[in-house]
Scaffold this motif. Structure first.
Motif, short mmCIF file in Angstrom:
data_model
loop_
_atom_site.label_atom_id
_atom_site.label_comp_id
_atom_site.label_asym_id
_atom_site.label_seq_id
_atom_site.Cartn_x
_atom_site.Cartn_y
_atom_site.Cartn_z
N ALA A 61 -2.45 -2.44 -3.25
CA ALA A 61 -3.82 -2.80 -2.73
C ALA A 61 -4.58 -1.56 -2.13
CB ALA A 61 -3.77 -3.76 -1.40
N ALA A 62 -5.87 -1.46 -2.33
CA ALA A 62 -6.50 -0.38 -1.77
C ALA A 62 -7.99 -1.11 -1.23
CB ALA A 62 -6.80 0.57 -2.91
N ALA A 63 -8.43 -0.21 -0.31
CA ALA A 63 -9.83 -0.49 0.30
C ALA A 63 -10.51 0.67 0.48
CB ALA A 63 -9.78 -1.29 1.60
N VAL A 64 -12.04 0.65 0.30
CA VAL A 64 -12.72 1.88 0.63
C VAL A 64 -14.20 1.32 1.36
CG1 VAL A 64 -13.85 1.55 -1.85
CG2 VAL A 64 -13.85 3.73 -0.79
N GLN A 88 -1.18 -12.93 2.11
CA GLN A 88 -0.44 -12.28 2.94
C GLN A 88 -0.72 -11.75 3.91
OE1 GLN A 88 3.20 -10.72 0.45
NE2 GLN A 88 2.48 -12.08 -1.16
N GLY A 89 -2.10 -11.48 4.25
CA GLY A 89 -2.61 -10.76 5.17
C GLY A 89 -3.13 -9.43 4.91
N ILE A 90 -2.84 -8.80 3.65
CA ILE A 90 -2.87 -7.64 3.30
C ILE A 90 -4.63 -7.10 3.25
CG2 ILE A 90 -2.81 -5.61 1.70
CD1 ILE A 90 -0.23 -7.20 0.77
N GLY A 91 -5.30 -8.12 2.73
CA GLY A 91 -6.74 -7.86 2.58
C GLY A 91 -7.38 -7.88 3.81
N SER A 92 -6.80 -8.95 4.81
CA SER A 92 -7.43 -9.04 6.11
C SER A 92 -7.00 -7.60 7.06
CB SER A 92 -6.83 -10.22 6.92
OG SER A 92 -7.40 -11.10 6.17
#
Length: 332
Positions: A61-64, A88-92
């Protein structure tokens, strides 16, 4: 499963593409291009989530989050998680980390925005995170000859040429109207100051793909009042900027295949009344779509263009191209 978080580094794009596969939406494909190393010029923070197995971390996963020179009152944000690692809570967690990073943004701006497609997992995640729709955008293809051609003045070619004009994309007059129109229909997400050089760079420069503009003018006016012959051009009332050649692809005409739609940005002088603005847009659209289809980006805030195009959608003389796009954002 052990998830660890770190800064983006070289090679993450290729590793993530192997895990993610093709983008699920047009918006995802666009935002993937913003995933890049963190930096301050422009300000950007990018975080990767790794699934660590036997001491080896695999990016999943990645976020910017990053600032934007256009529409600077919010920060653009994007999060993508591999399908088999969702819920699974990764995005949050990534969102919480992005919000923490915004506290250090040079502009002091911390509100987030993103683009999503209705009904997708991304839209559901955004809603659960408290991001609310602030605008809807649609791509609309208008079929050839959707409207009756307008008659100008006495119906002569000379009268038409006084009001319909091919205008160079470098025109200051055109740039002024385009900039003020764009600002007027983006009150929901202010573009900030749009000077003439900025407008030309964003909408009219060769690098944007703009290759021509047609404008509709009011009838000629006299510089000296009534009773004196009109000598100066009427003010610009509507514009259409084309970003692709309006012609069939090679061999299409012979094979009877339809022409590809030309990408067009159409707008009007923002000081016109709603009725006059819709009339000007209607006349110009009738002209530019007389022989070939055109494709327009239609935001809900573009009331005059909607007044012309939505009836065409209802009677089948226009159709949607792809899914709607929602701009979602933190509440004000």
């Amino acid at each position: 499963m052990a998830i660890e978080y770190r800064e983006w580094r070289e090679g993450d794009d290729l590793a993530l593409l192997e895990i993610w596969g093709d983008p699920e939406t047009v918006q995802a494909g666009q935002f993937r291009g913003t995933l890049a190393p963190s930096g301050n010029s422009p300000w950007r923070r990018c975080i990767v989530a790794e699934d660590v197995v036997d001491g080896v971390g695999i990016p999943v996963a990645a976020a910017v989050v990053h600032e934007a020179s256009l529409h600077p009152e919010r920060l653009w944000a994007y999060i993508e998680v591999a399908r088999d690692h969702r819920r699974q809570g990764i995005g949050s967690t990534l969102l919480s980390m992005l919000r923490h990073e915004t506290k250090a943004s040079p502009s002091g701006v911390s509100r987030l925005r993103c683009k999503v497609e209705p009904g997708t997992p991304g839209a559901g995640f955004a809603e659960a995170a408290g991001l609310m729709p602030i605008q809807r955008s649609r791509l609309v293809v208008v079929d050839p000859a959707p409207l009756k051609l307008p008659v100008f003045g006495d119906g002569s070619e000379a009268a038409a040429s006084e009001q319909v004009e091919d205008l160079a994309t470098g025109s200051v007059e055109l740039s002024d109207v385009v900039g003020r129109y764009y600002t007027s229909v983006h009150g929901w997400d202010s573009p900030g100051e749009l000077g003439i050089p900025t407008v030309q760079r964003l909408f009219l420069d060769d690098l944007t793909g703009a290759h021509g503009a047609i404008v509709l003018r009011a009838p000629k006016a006299s510089a000296f009042g009534q009773g004196v012959p009109a000598s100066r051009k009427g003010r610009l009332e509507a514009f259409a900027i084309s970003y692709a050649q309006v012609s069939p692809a090679p061999g299409q005409a012979a094979q009877g295949q339809p022409a590809q739609p030309s990408d067009v940005f159409i707008g009007h002088e923002p000081e016109l009344s709603p009725e006059d603005a819709a009339a000007a847009v209607r006349d110009l659209l009738a002209l530019i779509a007389f022989q070939y289809p055109v494709m327009l980006e239609l935001d809900d805030s573009m009331t005059a263009v909607r007044a012309v195009v939505e009836p065409l959608l209802e009677i089948g003389k226009a159709h949607l191209q792809g899914a709607e796009t929602l701009v979602v954002a933190d509440p004000a």
